[in-house]
Enzyme design. Structure first.
Site, PDB file in Angstrom:
ATOM      1  N   SER A 159       0.846  -1.189   0.000  1.00  0.00           N
ATOM      2  CA  SER A 159       0.000   0.000   0.000  1.00  0.00           C
ATOM      3  C   SER A 159       0.881   1.238   0.000  1.00  0.00           C
ATOM      4  O   SER A 159       2.091   1.166   0.203  1.00  0.00           O
ATOM      5  CB  SER A 159      -0.906   0.061   1.244  1.00  0.00           C
ATOM      6  OG  SER A 159      -1.590  -1.142   1.450  1.00  0.00           O
ATOM      7  N   ASP A 180       8.959 -18.832  10.151  1.00  0.00           N
ATOM      8  CA  ASP A 180      10.193 -19.602  10.018  1.00  0.00           C
ATOM      9  C   ASP A 180       9.893 -21.093   9.943  1.00  0.00           C
ATOM     10  O   ASP A 180       8.929 -21.568  10.555  1.00  0.00           O
ATOM     11  CB  ASP A 180      11.125 -19.351  11.211  1.00  0.00           C
ATOM     12  CG  ASP A 180      11.727 -17.960  11.197  1.00  0.00           C
ATOM     13  OD1 ASP A 180      11.702 -17.306  10.132  1.00  0.00           O
ATOM     14  OD2 ASP A 180      12.210 -17.510  12.249  1.00  0.00           O
TER      15      ASP A 180
END
Length: 795
Positions: A271, A346
């Site tokens: 954005s 992760d």
């Protein structure tokens, strides 16, 4: 013979009510009493409606303006959320349910076995698990529990009012019906946004690359910081040292060869937002602006509305499926958000025994929590997937799903959180202190929250709960049997990057790096560069700013990336090699181009194709290897590297005996593009060659879509419009004594393709136009209302 028409009619009725090869039955769709022609809506004024519900506590009114935007006036706040739920369901029920079914991995129930891999992925990501944790947090807080309960009740009140003939058209097309709403569905929608905005990770690709390339090359290909940095928090800002930095364990890079890459959301999900102080505006009042860049669809992601209660008067866009206003303003302040772009996910390599029963952790085997995911399949047998949960999170990949081996995922979105509380507080906020209290509760996805208030203050926080990691942690798959590889807490909220009333007189973000390299914590992500630089360049030079100036900037088509790259390209093109008319024409377009990616620009199309081809020429020989999962470096990385070193060794093709030069690769790329251009005839202009498609959510019904829209803009450009992606809501708000607000999104308020308000704003969005956002006061009724709805307690 006279019986043949009767027999054919009976056969047709039977066929229309039968499912063939997992396709829906079309009897309901084509029924004169119940089918699609029941969905045509009148364009003119609507008669006032009077609705009674026993759960309401007071009297409320809804005014529908000329664009069918509802303005809710409620005596009780819980009634306002009930009405919001009712209106969302009335206008967007199928969209709401489809999005939550997609989040939960339930698309096989309505679309058949072709969605099995997608549904398995959603289950293995742990979307439902994450949503369950969110519901618990919602229910702990009095305000959000009330909000979610009232909103859910409103949706279900509307659903109960429906007969099959009243179902939204897509239910009839696909042959099923709506089910009751619950708070888990709202939580699923919020987690779906987390997936869209905070599922950025390249652990598998980076692990493979680190084994293939030297550390020096790896760091150049995937750098933490780039040249020409223009971060959200200005360079040179002094940061205090961390109270407790993350400490790395001994190096233990895993030996691996991952031959699949996880699905990634669009890397340009982001954005622009900015706020300018009154010192830079003509009126002396702050102006706040926002345009979130997301996938474009019909119905639109957003739903515009005003909610007015004794304690709150807020306007903006909401997410159908969740209560409150997500981006907007109230009587005192406005807020705007952009994606933080951080990697908060992760992977950990696990050692299991006894199938999925036990895994090794800190020298001992632990029992895995086994979750049976029962995936119902339309027209087929239920598929049962066993997902093992470890101390890190769910095992996303194992021998039964894209393995071999076991990879467990640690994702911030799995943690208990209550995003609804942040937006509830923002809706009520009166000043900067209230804004801080609101965003302090926010965890994921990481967002840049901008504040601008009628008190004259502006500020921005790069906000969320960021894992405290050592340098490079999170880039590679880590050993899951060792707790020393865990995140070491989170960056304290007060130490998140932020700035308040800067001397420059503005704050802005466009998904670029939040800070320079002096920030004491390690954040990793894929950051933009050129959009933010262009916005900041423009804002620094502007004074006496008006809302119209901000609208022009949101629609700015200058491709600063191309402006930077074209001199490099021109230096490596020799006109003596131009043998065809197409080559000469492409060169002429590029030479004369001012960098404006307008819809009528042929040069913009040529440049986009040329840079893509050049990237392929540079990287394909190095990064396409035995189906290994590898990632091409970001375009900005290659451009800045070549500007520093035109002889960078990746220019040479490792599969040929000769040593290629950049000039050879540029010429080959140019020749290839010129040949393709020669076959495009008069369809080279950007608005034709690329344009924009706003597709129906099914992705398969052109009649319910808007295809081939003549748009400009693109990647690296403030107007970030692409083929199926772009500014999903544009908002400009001047926060003076009288609020002046403007906005538009590419769609319409209704999710019904038979409504005049299904796509009525699309053409104006393409043209860069805005609508005044009507902030009504119940004491002064406007002249142009399409109708009113009165909600009152009672049976």
């Amino acid at each position: 013979m006279r019986f043949i028409p009767l027999i054919l009619t009976i056969a047709l009725v039977a066929a229309l009510h039968t499912r063939w090869a997992n396709k829906p039955a079309f009897g309901m769709l084509f029924s004169p009493q119940h089918g699609f022609w029941q969905h045509a809506e009148p364009v003119g004024l609507h008669d006032d409606q009077h609705l009674n519900f026993p759960t309401l506590k007071g009297r409320s009114e809804v005014w529908l303006d000329e664009r069918m935007v509802p303005h809710i006036f409620a005596e009780q706040e819980s009634d306002a959320y009930f009405i919001q739920g009712y209106l969302h369901a009335r206008d967007r029920l199928w969209q709401m349910e489809l999005q939550t079914m997609a989040a939960a991995g339930r698309l096989c129930e309505i679309l058949g076995p072709g969605m099995l891999d997608y549904d398995r992925r959603q289950r293995r990501i742990g979307m439902v698990y994450a949503a369950e944790q969110t519901v618990k947090e919602m229910e702990k807080d009095t305000a959000t529990n009330m909000q979610a309960d009232a909103y859910t009740a409103g949706i279900n009140a509307y659903i109960r009012s429906l007969r099959p003939r009243d179902y939204p058209l897509e239910y009839k097309l696909l042959g099923y019906g709506p089910e009751p709403w619950n708070k888990l569905k709202t939580a699923l929608l919020l987690k779906y946004m987390s997936y869209d905005l905070a599922y950025n990770n390249n652990d598998l690709e980076y692990t493979n690359a680190r084994h293939l390339f030297s550390k020096a090359d790896f760091d150049r290909m995937y750098p933490d910081f780039t040249d020409s940095l223009d971060p959200i928090i200005p360079q040179g800002t002094a940061f205090p040292p961390p109270a407790a930095p993350a400490i790395p364990p001994p190096d233990s890079l895993l030996a691996a060869a991952y031959h699949f890459a996880p699905d990634h959301p669009d890397p340009d999900n982001g954005s622009n937002n900015w706020a300018v102080a009154g010192s830079k505006t003509r009126s002396g009042a702050p102006i706040i602006c926002n345009d979130p860049h997301l996938g474009l669809s019909l119905p639109s992601l957003w739903y515009e509305m005003q909610i007015h209660t004794p304690n709150m008067n807020v306007y903006g866009v909401s997410l159908p499926g969740a209560p409150g206003i997500i981006i907007g303003f109230n009587d005192h302040m406005g807020w705007a958000v952009t994606n933080g772009s951080e990697d908060v996910l992760d992977y950990y390599s696990m050692q299991f025994r006894n199938g999925k029963e036990e895994y090794l952790f800190n020298g001992a085997y632990r029992k895995a929590d086994l979750r049976l995911e029962k995936i119902k399949i339309r027209g087929g047998k239920t598929f049962v997937d066993t997902v093992a949960y470890t101390v890190w999170g769910p095992v996303m990949y194992d021998d039964s799903y894209k393995g071999p081996g076991f990879l467990s995922v640690r994702w911030k979105a799995h943690d208990a959180s209550n995003e609804l509380l942040t937006f509830n507080r923002l809706n009520h906020a009166r000043n900067y202190e209230d804004y801080l209290e609101a965003i302090a509760t926010y965890t994921c996805p990481a967002q840049n929250f901008i504040y601008a208030g009628k008190d004259g203050n502006i500020g921005i926080w790069h906000n969320g709960q960021y894992p405290k990691r050592w340098k490079d942690q999170g880039k590679f798959v880590m050993p899951g049997a060792d707790s020393t590889f865990a995140w070491q807490g989170y960056i304290p909220f007060e130490e998140n990057p932020h700035i308040y009333n800067p001397a420059e007189g503005f704050v802005s973000s466009a998904n670029q790096h939040p800070t320079d390299s002096t920030y004491p914590y390690h954040m990793i992500g894929e950051y933009d560069l050129f959009r933010g630089k262009r916005i900041n360049q423009q804002l620094r030079g502007m004074h006496g700013i008006t809302p119209e100036d901000m609208m022009k900037l949101q629609n700015d088509n200058t491709n600063l990336f191309a402006v930077t790259a074209i001199p490099l390209i021109m230096d490596h093109l020799d006109p003596v090699n131009f043998k065809t008319d197409a080559q000469r024409k492409c060169m002429q377009w590029l030479f004369a181009w001012d960098g404006e990616a307008n819809p009528d620009s042929e040069a913009a199309t040529v440049f986009n194709m040329l840079w893509e081809e050049l990237e392929n020429q540079v990287w394909t020989d190095d990064l396409v290897r035995d189906s290994l999962a590898l990632k091409i470096p970001q375009s900005k990385t290659m451009l800045l590297w070549l500007l520093r070193d035109t002889a960078m060794h990746f220019v040479d093709n490792i599969h040929t005996p000769e040593k290629e030069t950049l000039s050879q690769l540029v010429q080959r790329s140019f020749d290839s593009v010129a040949q393709r251009i020669s076959h495009m005839g008069n369809n080279v202009a950007l608005g034709t060659a690329r344009g924009t498609d706003i597709r129906h959510l099914t992705r398969s019904i052109p009649a319910f879509s808007r295809m081939g829209l003549p748009t400009g803009g693109g990647q690296h450009i403030v107007n970030a419009t692409k083929k199926t992606h772009g500014p999903s809501w544009r908002m400009v708000v001047e926060l003076g004594t009288e609020t002046k607000a403007y906005g538009i999104y590419p769609g319409g308020q209704s999710g019904n393709p038979g409504s005049a308000f299904y796509d009525n704003m699309v053409d104006d969005w393409v043209d860069g136009k805005y609508y005044s956002l009507n902030i009504y006061d119940q004491q002064s009724q406007p002249a142009h209302l399409r109708g009113k709805i009165f909600f009152e307690p009672g049976e």
